[in-house]
Design a protein around this motif. Structure first.
Motif, PDB file in Angstrom:
ATOM      1  N   GLY A  22       0.970  -1.446   0.220  1.00  8.08           N
ATOM      2  CA  GLY A  22       0.266   0.148   0.057  1.00  8.08           C
ATOM      3  C   GLY A  22       0.934   1.336   0.158  1.00  8.08           C
ATOM      4  O   GLY A  22       1.883   1.350   0.506  1.00  8.08           O
ATOM      5  N   ASN A  23       0.505   2.021  -0.414  1.00  8.41           N
ATOM      6  CA  ASN A  23       0.772   4.013  -0.737  1.00  8.41           C
ATOM      7  C   ASN A  23       2.411   3.561  -1.182  1.00  8.41           C
ATOM      8  O   ASN A  23       3.289   4.380  -0.998  1.00  8.41           O
ATOM      9  CB  ASN A  23       0.649   4.359   0.739  1.00  8.41           C
ATOM     10  CG  ASN A  23       0.936   5.866   0.427  1.00  8.41           C
ATOM     11  OD1 ASN A  23       1.428   6.201  -0.500  1.00  8.41           O
ATOM     12  ND2 ASN A  23       1.587   6.215   1.337  1.00  8.41           N
ATOM     13  N   THR A  24       2.205   2.843  -2.211  1.00  8.80           N
ATOM     14  CA  THR A  24       4.063   2.613  -2.987  1.00  8.80           C
ATOM     15  C   THR A  24       3.895   3.531  -4.131  1.00  8.80           C
ATOM     16  O   THR A  24       2.811   3.530  -5.078  1.00  8.80           O
ATOM     17  CB  THR A  24       4.395   1.715  -3.092  1.00  8.80           C
ATOM     18  OG1 THR A  24       4.645   0.959  -1.833  1.00  8.80           O
ATOM     19  CG2 THR A  24       5.429   0.784  -3.945  1.00  8.80           C
ATOM     20  N   ARG A  25       5.085   3.903  -5.363  1.00  4.43           N
ATOM     21  CA  ARG A  25       4.487   4.466  -7.034  1.00  4.43           C
ATOM     22  C   ARG A  25       5.895   3.996  -6.916  1.00  4.43           C
ATOM     23  O   ARG A  25       6.680   3.665  -6.629  1.00  4.43           O
ATOM     24  CB  ARG A  25       4.353   6.294  -6.187  1.00  4.43           C
ATOM     25  CG  ARG A  25       3.286   7.179  -5.553  1.00  4.43           C
ATOM     26  CD  ARG A  25       1.886   6.535  -6.141  1.00  4.43           C
ATOM     27  NE  ARG A  25       1.186   7.658  -5.841  1.00  4.43           N
ATOM     28  CZ  ARG A  25       0.224   7.054  -4.285  1.00  4.43           C
ATOM     29  NH1 ARG A  25       0.365   5.611  -4.762  1.00  4.43           N
ATOM     30  NH2 ARG A  25      -0.891   7.626  -4.526  1.00  4.43           N
ATOM     31  N   PHE A  26       5.375   3.327  -8.374  1.00  3.13           N
ATOM     32  CA  PHE A  26       6.658   3.504  -9.148  1.00  3.13           C
ATOM     33  C   PHE A  26       7.478   5.037  -9.993  1.00  3.13           C
ATOM     34  O   PHE A  26       6.495   5.682  -9.694  1.00  3.13           O
ATOM     35  CB  PHE A  26       6.412   2.428 -10.626  1.00  3.13           C
ATOM     36  CG  PHE A  26       5.821   1.587  -9.966  1.00  3.13           C
ATOM     37  CD1 PHE A  26       6.679   0.317  -9.200  1.00  3.13           C
ATOM     38  CD2 PHE A  26       4.317   0.838 -10.601  1.00  3.13           C
ATOM     39  CE1 PHE A  26       5.904  -0.521  -9.155  1.00  3.13           C
ATOM     40  CE2 PHE A  26       3.607  -0.280 -10.404  1.00  3.13           C
ATOM     41  CZ  PHE A  26       4.374  -1.223  -9.882  1.00  3.13           C
ATOM     42  N   ILE A  27       8.643   4.426  -9.900  1.00  2.01           N
ATOM     43  CA  ILE A  27       8.925   6.028 -10.496  1.00  2.01           C
ATOM     44  C   ILE A  27       9.944   6.069 -11.628  1.00  2.01           C
ATOM     45  O   ILE A  27      11.005   4.876 -11.840  1.00  2.01           O
ATOM     46  CB  ILE A  27      10.098   6.658  -9.777  1.00  2.01           C
ATOM     47  CG1 ILE A  27      10.278   8.398 -10.146  1.00  2.01           C
ATOM     48  CG2 ILE A  27      11.235   5.926  -9.223  1.00  2.01           C
ATOM     49  CD1 ILE A  27      10.635   8.866  -8.888  1.00  2.01           C
ATOM     50  N   GLY A 209      -0.059  -2.012  -8.468  1.00  2.20           N
ATOM     51  CA  GLY A 209       0.514  -2.534  -8.038  1.00  2.20           C
ATOM     52  C   GLY A 209       0.892  -2.831  -9.413  1.00  2.20           C
ATOM     53  O   GLY A 209       2.448  -3.056  -9.712  1.00  2.20           O
ATOM     54  N   GLU A 210      -0.142  -2.368 -10.608  1.00  2.59           N
ATOM     55  CA  GLU A 210       0.222  -3.078 -12.294  1.00  2.59           C
ATOM     56  C   GLU A 210       1.230  -2.084 -12.602  1.00  2.59           C
ATOM     57  O   GLU A 210       0.563  -0.897 -12.351  1.00  2.59           O
ATOM     58  CB  GLU A 210      -1.289  -2.577 -12.439  1.00  2.59           C
ATOM     59  CG  GLU A 210      -1.520  -3.679 -13.400  1.00  2.59           C
ATOM     60  CD  GLU A 210      -3.347  -3.814 -14.301  1.00  2.59           C
ATOM     61  OE1 GLU A 210      -3.344  -4.301 -15.391  1.00  2.59           O
ATOM     62  OE2 GLU A 210      -3.825  -2.987 -13.643  1.00  2.59           O
ATOM     63  N   LEU A 211       1.989  -2.374 -13.240  1.00  6.53           N
ATOM     64  CA  LEU A 211       2.535  -1.834 -13.824  1.00  6.53           C
ATOM     65  C   LEU A 211       2.571  -1.731 -15.172  1.00  6.53           C
ATOM     66  O   LEU A 211       2.482  -2.828 -15.856  1.00  6.53           O
ATOM     67  CB  LEU A 211       3.742  -2.465 -13.661  1.00  6.53           C
ATOM     68  CG  LEU A 211       5.190  -2.224 -14.543  1.00  6.53           C
ATOM     69  CD1 LEU A 211       5.586  -0.534 -13.955  1.00  6.53           C
ATOM     70  CD2 LEU A 211       6.442  -2.979 -14.553  1.00  6.53           C
ATOM     71  N   ILE A 212       3.216  -0.881 -16.012  1.00  6.88           N
ATOM     72  CA  ILE A 212       2.772  -0.760 -17.528  1.00  6.88           C
ATOM     73  C   ILE A 212       3.715  -1.481 -17.753  1.00  6.88           C
ATOM     74  O   ILE A 212       5.395  -0.982 -17.550  1.00  6.88           O
ATOM     75  CB  ILE A 212       2.989   0.659 -17.760  1.00  6.88           C
ATOM     76  CG1 ILE A 212       0.918   1.578 -17.439  1.00  6.88           C
ATOM     77  CG2 ILE A 212       2.822   0.824 -19.538  1.00  6.88           C
ATOM     78  CD1 ILE A 212       0.699   2.714 -18.333  1.00  6.88           C
ATOM     79  N   THR A 213       4.385  -2.740 -18.987  1.00  9.06           N
ATOM     80  CA  THR A 213       5.464  -2.905 -19.531  1.00  9.06           C
ATOM     81  C   THR A 213       5.716  -2.737 -21.572  1.00  9.06           C
ATOM     82  O   THR A 213       6.534  -2.505 -21.366  1.00  9.06           O
ATOM     83  CB  THR A 213       5.029  -4.266 -19.082  1.00  9.06           C
ATOM     84  OG1 THR A 213       4.276  -5.311 -20.040  1.00  9.06           O
ATOM     85  CG2 THR A 213       5.297  -4.571 -17.571  1.00  9.06           C
TER      86      THR A 213
END
Length: 328
Positions: A22-27, A209-213
Protein backbone atom coordinates in the motif's frame (compact mmCIF):
# COMPACT_ATOMS: atom_id res chain seq x y z
CA UNK A 1 8.99 16.47 0.70
CA UNK A 2 8.17 13.77 3.22
CA UNK A 3 10.55 10.89 3.84
CA UNK A 4 9.95 7.61 2.04
CA UNK A 5 11.52 4.19 1.55
CA UNK A 6 13.30 3.55 -1.74
CA UNK A 7 14.10 0.37 -3.65
CA UNK A 8 15.32 -0.36 -7.17
CA UNK A 9 13.65 -3.12 -9.19
CA UNK A 10 15.79 -5.35 -11.40
CA UNK A 11 12.88 -7.06 -13.17
CA UNK A 12 9.23 -6.23 -13.83
CA UNK A 13 8.30 -9.04 -11.45
CA UNK A 14 10.34 -7.43 -8.67
CA UNK A 15 8.70 -4.11 -9.42
CA UNK A 16 5.11 -5.31 -9.13
CA UNK A 17 5.91 -7.29 -5.99
CA UNK A 18 7.15 -4.09 -4.38
CA UNK A 19 4.34 -2.03 -5.88
CA UNK A 20 1.67 -4.24 -4.38
CA UNK A 21 2.38 -2.84 -0.91
CA UNK A 22 0.00 0.00 0.00
CA UNK A 23 0.89 3.66 -0.74
CA UNK A 24 3.74 2.79 -3.10
CA UNK A 25 4.55 4.55 -6.38
CA UNK A 26 6.68 3.50 -9.34
CA UNK A 27 9.19 6.04 -10.58
CA UNK A 28 10.79 6.07 -14.04
CA UNK A 29 11.74 9.53 -15.33
CA UNK A 30 10.04 11.22 -12.39
CA UNK A 31 9.22 14.33 -14.42
CA UNK A 32 5.74 14.61 -12.86
CA UNK A 33 5.89 12.50 -9.70
CA UNK A 34 8.80 14.36 -8.11
CA UNK A 35 7.05 17.71 -8.55
CA UNK A 36 3.94 16.31 -6.91
CA UNK A 37 5.97 14.91 -4.02
CA UNK A 38 7.74 18.22 -3.42
CA UNK A 39 4.36 19.90 -3.12
CA UNK A 40 3.05 17.02 -0.93
CA UNK A 41 0.24 16.33 -3.37
CA UNK A 42 1.64 12.82 -3.67
CA UNK A 43 2.97 11.45 -0.36
CA UNK A 44 4.00 7.83 -0.99
CA UNK A 45 5.57 5.83 1.79
CA UNK A 46 7.61 3.77 -0.69
CA UNK A 47 9.13 4.44 -4.12
CA UNK A 48 10.05 1.59 -6.47
CA UNK A 49 12.58 2.73 -9.08
CA UNK A 50 11.83 1.04 -12.42
CA UNK A 51 14.06 3.25 -14.56
CA UNK A 52 16.63 0.51 -15.17
CA UNK A 53 14.23 -2.21 -16.26
CA UNK A 54 15.02 -3.75 -19.64
CA UNK A 55 11.93 -2.21 -21.24
CA UNK A 56 13.65 0.32 -23.47
CA UNK A 57 13.35 -1.25 -26.92
CA UNK A 58 11.14 -0.48 -29.91
CA UNK A 59 10.45 -3.71 -31.81
CA UNK A 60 8.57 -4.59 -34.98
CA UNK A 61 5.70 -7.04 -34.45
CA UNK A 62 4.68 -9.84 -36.80
CA UNK A 63 1.50 -8.03 -37.83
CA UNK A 64 3.43 -4.94 -38.93
CA UNK A 65 2.82 -2.93 -35.77
CA UNK A 66 5.31 -1.72 -33.16
CA UNK A 67 5.92 -2.87 -29.60
CA UNK A 68 7.33 -0.08 -27.45
CA UNK A 69 8.90 -0.67 -24.06
CA UNK A 70 7.48 1.45 -21.25
CA UNK A 71 10.95 2.82 -20.41
CA UNK A 72 11.66 4.21 -23.89
CA UNK A 73 12.31 7.95 -23.41
CA UNK A 74 9.95 10.31 -25.21
CA UNK A 75 12.84 11.83 -27.17
CA UNK A 76 14.01 8.42 -28.43
CA UNK A 77 10.50 7.40 -29.45
CA UNK A 78 9.93 10.65 -31.34
CA UNK A 79 13.19 10.15 -33.25
CA UNK A 80 12.74 6.45 -34.02
CA UNK A 81 12.85 5.95 -37.83
CA UNK A 82 9.82 3.65 -37.94
CA UNK A 83 7.76 6.03 -35.81
CA UNK A 84 8.66 8.96 -38.06
CA UNK A 85 7.83 6.93 -41.18
CA UNK A 86 4.68 5.06 -40.16
CA UNK A 87 3.29 7.06 -37.22
CA UNK A 88 4.26 10.71 -37.83
CA UNK A 89 1.28 11.88 -35.74
CA UNK A 90 2.94 10.28 -32.71
CA UNK A 91 6.38 11.72 -33.41
CA UNK A 92 4.92 15.21 -33.82
CA UNK A 93 2.85 14.92 -30.66
CA UNK A 94 5.89 13.87 -28.64
CA UNK A 95 7.96 16.74 -29.99
CA UNK A 96 5.15 19.16 -29.08
CA UNK A 97 5.35 18.15 -25.42
CA UNK A 98 7.37 19.82 -22.66
CA UNK A 99 11.03 20.64 -23.42
CA UNK A 100 13.95 18.77 -24.90
CA UNK A 101 15.39 18.10 -21.45
CA UNK A 102 12.15 16.62 -20.16
CA UNK A 103 11.62 14.53 -23.30
CA UNK A 104 15.07 13.02 -22.74
CA UNK A 105 13.99 11.86 -19.29
CA UNK A 106 10.25 11.19 -19.50
CA UNK A 107 9.23 7.58 -20.16
CA UNK A 108 6.58 6.26 -22.53
CA UNK A 109 4.70 4.46 -19.75
CA UNK A 110 4.84 7.40 -17.39
CA UNK A 111 3.54 9.80 -20.02
CA UNK A 112 0.15 8.06 -19.94
CA UNK A 113 -0.06 8.59 -16.17
CA UNK A 114 0.59 12.32 -15.91
CA UNK A 115 -1.66 14.11 -13.44
CA UNK A 116 -3.66 17.17 -14.43
CA UNK A 117 -2.10 20.64 -14.46
CA UNK A 118 -5.20 22.22 -12.89
CA UNK A 119 -4.17 25.26 -10.83
CA UNK A 120 -6.33 24.17 -7.89
CA UNK A 121 -5.00 20.61 -7.91
CA UNK A 122 -1.49 22.01 -7.46
CA UNK A 123 -2.48 24.42 -4.69
CA UNK A 124 -2.81 22.51 -1.42
CA UNK A 125 -4.27 25.58 0.29
CA UNK A 126 -7.57 25.15 -1.59
CA UNK A 127 -9.95 22.19 -1.91
CA UNK A 128 -9.77 19.76 -4.84
CA UNK A 129 -11.86 16.63 -5.35
CA UNK A 130 -9.08 15.01 -7.35
CA UNK A 131 -6.62 15.57 -4.52
CA UNK A 132 -9.05 15.12 -1.61
CA UNK A 133 -12.34 13.46 -2.65
CA UNK A 134 -15.43 15.29 -1.44
CA UNK A 135 -13.68 18.57 -0.69
CA UNK A 136 -15.03 20.50 -3.69
CA UNK A 137 -14.02 21.89 -7.08
CA UNK A 138 -13.23 25.61 -7.00
CA UNK A 139 -12.27 25.54 -10.69
CA UNK A 140 -15.93 25.50 -11.75
CA UNK A 141 -16.51 29.02 -10.40
CA UNK A 142 -12.88 30.13 -10.48
CA UNK A 143 -10.25 30.74 -13.14
CA UNK A 144 -10.73 27.81 -15.53
CA UNK A 145 -9.09 28.95 -18.76
CA UNK A 146 -7.21 25.67 -19.33
CA UNK A 147 -10.02 23.42 -18.15
CA UNK A 148 -12.26 20.89 -19.88
CA UNK A 149 -15.35 21.48 -22.01
CA UNK A 150 -16.17 17.80 -22.61
CA UNK A 151 -16.56 14.85 -20.22
CA UNK A 152 -16.74 16.98 -17.09
CA UNK A 153 -18.74 16.26 -13.94
CA UNK A 154 -19.93 18.24 -10.94
CA UNK A 155 -16.85 16.94 -9.11
CA UNK A 156 -14.12 17.87 -11.62
CA UNK A 157 -13.46 19.84 -14.80
CA UNK A 158 -9.69 19.21 -15.07
CA UNK A 159 -8.00 18.20 -18.33
CA UNK A 160 -5.47 15.48 -19.05
CA UNK A 161 -2.14 17.09 -20.06
CA UNK A 162 -0.44 14.49 -22.28
CA UNK A 163 0.27 15.18 -25.96
CA UNK A 164 1.58 11.67 -26.59
CA UNK A 165 -1.58 10.02 -25.27
CA UNK A 166 -3.74 12.02 -27.68
CA UNK A 167 -1.83 10.61 -30.65
CA UNK A 168 -1.85 7.16 -29.06
CA UNK A 169 -5.64 7.28 -28.84
CA UNK A 170 -5.98 8.26 -32.48
CA UNK A 171 -3.76 5.26 -33.30
CA UNK A 172 -5.89 2.75 -31.32
CA UNK A 173 -3.00 1.83 -29.05
CA UNK A 174 -3.01 -1.11 -26.62
CA UNK A 175 -1.24 -0.99 -23.25
CA UNK A 176 0.29 -4.20 -21.89
CA UNK A 177 0.57 -4.51 -18.11
CA UNK A 178 1.89 -6.86 -15.46
CA UNK A 179 -0.06 -7.40 -12.23
CA UNK A 180 1.35 -8.41 -8.84
CA UNK A 181 -0.17 -11.90 -9.19
CA UNK A 182 1.81 -12.42 -12.41
CA UNK A 183 -1.12 -12.00 -14.77
CA UNK A 184 -0.73 -9.80 -17.82
CA UNK A 185 -3.41 -7.57 -19.25
CA UNK A 186 -3.85 -5.95 -22.65
CA UNK A 187 -5.90 -2.78 -22.24
CA UNK A 188 -7.18 -0.75 -25.16
CA UNK A 189 -6.44 2.93 -24.69
CA UNK A 190 -10.16 3.52 -25.24
CA UNK A 191 -10.80 1.65 -21.98
CA UNK A 192 -7.71 2.77 -20.06
CA UNK A 193 -8.88 6.17 -18.78
CA UNK A 194 -11.91 6.87 -16.59
CA UNK A 195 -14.27 9.83 -16.68
CA UNK A 196 -14.27 11.79 -13.41
CA UNK A 197 -17.89 11.19 -12.37
CA UNK A 198 -17.93 11.47 -8.58
CA UNK A 199 -14.49 9.78 -8.22
CA UNK A 200 -12.11 12.08 -10.12
CA UNK A 201 -9.16 10.83 -8.07
CA UNK A 202 -9.42 7.46 -9.87
CA UNK A 203 -8.07 8.27 -13.32
CA UNK A 204 -7.30 4.91 -14.97
CA UNK A 205 -8.35 1.26 -14.73
CA UNK A 206 -4.94 0.20 -13.39
CA UNK A 207 -5.10 -1.85 -10.21
CA UNK A 208 -2.81 -1.35 -7.23
CA UNK A 209 0.71 -2.44 -8.11
CA UNK A 210 -0.08 -2.95 -11.80
CA UNK A 211 2.76 -1.88 -14.09
CA UNK A 212 2.68 -0.77 -17.73
CA UNK A 213 5.41 -2.79 -19.46
CA UNK A 214 4.77 -2.19 -23.16
CA UNK A 215 2.69 -0.23 -25.61
CA UNK A 216 1.55 -1.83 -28.86
CA UNK A 217 0.73 0.11 -32.00
CA UNK A 218 -1.32 -1.57 -34.74
CA UNK A 219 0.00 -1.53 -38.32
CA UNK A 220 0.33 1.95 -39.78
CA UNK A 221 -3.09 3.31 -40.74
CA UNK A 222 -3.93 4.38 -44.28
CA UNK A 223 -4.15 8.08 -45.01
CA UNK A 224 -2.40 11.25 -43.95
CA UNK A 225 -1.59 12.09 -40.33
CA UNK A 226 -1.27 15.38 -38.48
CA UNK A 227 -0.89 16.70 -34.96
CA UNK A 228 -1.69 20.33 -34.28
CA UNK A 229 -1.32 21.94 -30.87
CA UNK A 230 -2.68 25.38 -30.00
CA UNK A 231 -1.00 26.83 -26.91
CA UNK A 232 -0.05 30.12 -25.33
CA UNK A 233 3.60 29.92 -26.36
CA UNK A 234 5.65 27.82 -28.74
CA UNK A 235 7.50 25.74 -26.13
CA UNK A 236 6.93 24.19 -22.73
CA UNK A 237 3.19 24.90 -22.65
CA UNK A 238 0.22 22.58 -22.35
CA UNK A 239 -2.44 22.46 -25.05
CA UNK A 240 -5.43 24.73 -25.01
CA UNK A 241 -6.65 22.56 -27.88
CA UNK A 242 -4.81 19.85 -29.78
CA UNK A 243 -5.92 17.59 -32.62
CA UNK A 244 -4.45 14.25 -33.68
CA UNK A 245 -6.01 13.36 -37.03
CA UNK A 246 -5.65 10.49 -39.49
CA UNK A 247 -7.72 10.81 -42.64
CA UNK A 248 -7.83 8.60 -45.75
CA UNK A 249 -9.52 9.76 -48.95
CA UNK A 250 -10.46 7.30 -51.70
CA UNK A 251 -12.21 8.09 -54.97
CA UNK A 252 -13.09 11.59 -53.84
CA UNK A 253 -14.68 10.50 -50.55
CA UNK A 254 -13.38 10.27 -47.01
CA UNK A 255 -12.90 6.54 -46.51
CA UNK A 256 -11.61 6.56 -42.95
CA UNK A 257 -11.02 9.08 -40.17
CA UNK A 258 -9.57 8.89 -36.68
CA UNK A 259 -9.77 12.02 -34.53
CA UNK A 260 -8.47 12.53 -31.01
CA UNK A 261 -8.21 15.73 -29.00
CA UNK A 262 -6.22 17.19 -26.14
CA UNK A 263 -7.06 20.10 -23.89
CA UNK A 264 -10.78 19.38 -24.11
CA UNK A 265 -11.50 16.62 -21.60
CA UNK A 266 -10.33 14.68 -18.55
CA UNK A 267 -8.73 12.13 -20.85
CA UNK A 268 -7.39 12.13 -24.41
CA UNK A 269 -10.72 12.66 -26.16
CA UNK A 270 -11.99 10.57 -29.10
CA UNK A 271 -15.17 11.47 -30.97
CA UNK A 272 -16.75 8.63 -32.93
CA UNK A 273 -19.61 10.96 -33.86
CA UNK A 274 -17.21 13.42 -35.47
CA UNK A 275 -15.52 10.61 -37.38
CA UNK A 276 -18.86 9.24 -38.56
CA UNK A 277 -19.82 12.69 -39.85
CA UNK A 278 -16.86 12.53 -42.23
CA UNK A 279 -17.03 8.97 -43.55
CA UNK A 280 -18.39 8.76 -47.08
CA UNK A 281 -18.45 12.53 -47.52
CA UNK A 282 -16.51 14.66 -49.94
CA UNK A 283 -13.57 16.39 -48.23
CA UNK A 284 -15.25 19.78 -48.21
CA UNK A 285 -16.05 22.40 -45.60
CA UNK A 286 -19.62 21.17 -45.18
CA UNK A 287 -18.38 17.80 -43.93
CA UNK A 288 -15.74 19.43 -41.74
CA UNK A 289 -18.40 21.67 -40.17
CA UNK A 290 -20.60 18.63 -39.52
CA UNK A 291 -17.70 16.87 -37.78
CA UNK A 292 -17.11 19.91 -35.58
CA UNK A 293 -20.83 20.09 -34.75
CA UNK A 294 -20.80 16.43 -33.71
CA UNK A 295 -17.69 16.83 -31.58
CA UNK A 296 -18.97 19.92 -29.77
CA UNK A 297 -22.63 18.95 -29.39
CA UNK A 298 -22.23 18.45 -25.63
CA UNK A 299 -19.44 20.97 -25.03
CA UNK A 300 -19.85 23.26 -22.05
CA UNK A 301 -17.65 26.17 -21.06
CA UNK A 302 -17.28 27.46 -17.51
CA UNK A 303 -16.56 31.11 -18.17
CA UNK A 304 -12.84 31.62 -18.66
CA UNK A 305 -12.64 28.64 -21.03
CA UNK A 306 -15.67 29.43 -23.21
CA UNK A 307 -13.27 30.42 -26.00
CA UNK A 308 -12.22 26.78 -26.37
CA UNK A 309 -15.45 25.92 -28.18
CA UNK A 310 -14.93 28.18 -31.22
CA UNK A 311 -11.17 27.60 -31.07
CA UNK A 312 -11.69 23.83 -31.29
CA UNK A 313 -14.03 24.26 -34.24
CA UNK A 314 -11.55 26.39 -36.17
CA UNK A 315 -8.62 24.12 -35.34
CA UNK A 316 -10.39 20.92 -36.39
CA UNK A 317 -11.62 22.41 -39.66
CA UNK A 318 -8.14 23.73 -40.48
CA UNK A 319 -6.51 20.34 -39.80
CA UNK A 320 -9.07 18.48 -41.92
CA UNK A 321 -8.65 20.98 -44.74
CA UNK A 322 -4.87 20.63 -44.70
CA UNK A 323 -5.01 16.83 -44.67
CA UNK A 324 -7.41 16.59 -47.61
CA UNK A 325 -6.59 19.60 -49.80
CA UNK A 326 -4.81 17.48 -52.42
CA UNK A 327 -7.80 15.14 -52.68
CA UNK A 328 -10.57 17.74 -52.79
Amino acid sequence: MKTFDYSRADTPQDAVKGGAVGNTRFIAGGTNLLDLMKLQIETPERIVDISRLALNEVEAMDDGGLRIGAMVPNADLAAHPQVIKAYPVLSRALLAGASGQLRNKASTGGNFLQRTRCYYFYDTAVPCNKREPGSGCPAKEGFNRIHAILGTSDACIATHPSDMAVAMRALDTTLVTLKPDGDRRRISIHEFYRLPGDTPHIETVLEEGELITHVELPPAPAGKQAYRKVRDRASYAFALVSVAAIVAVDDGKIANASLAFGGLGPMPWRSEAAEAALIGKAPEREAFEAAADALLADAKGFGSNDFKIPLTRRTLIAVLRDLTEDAA
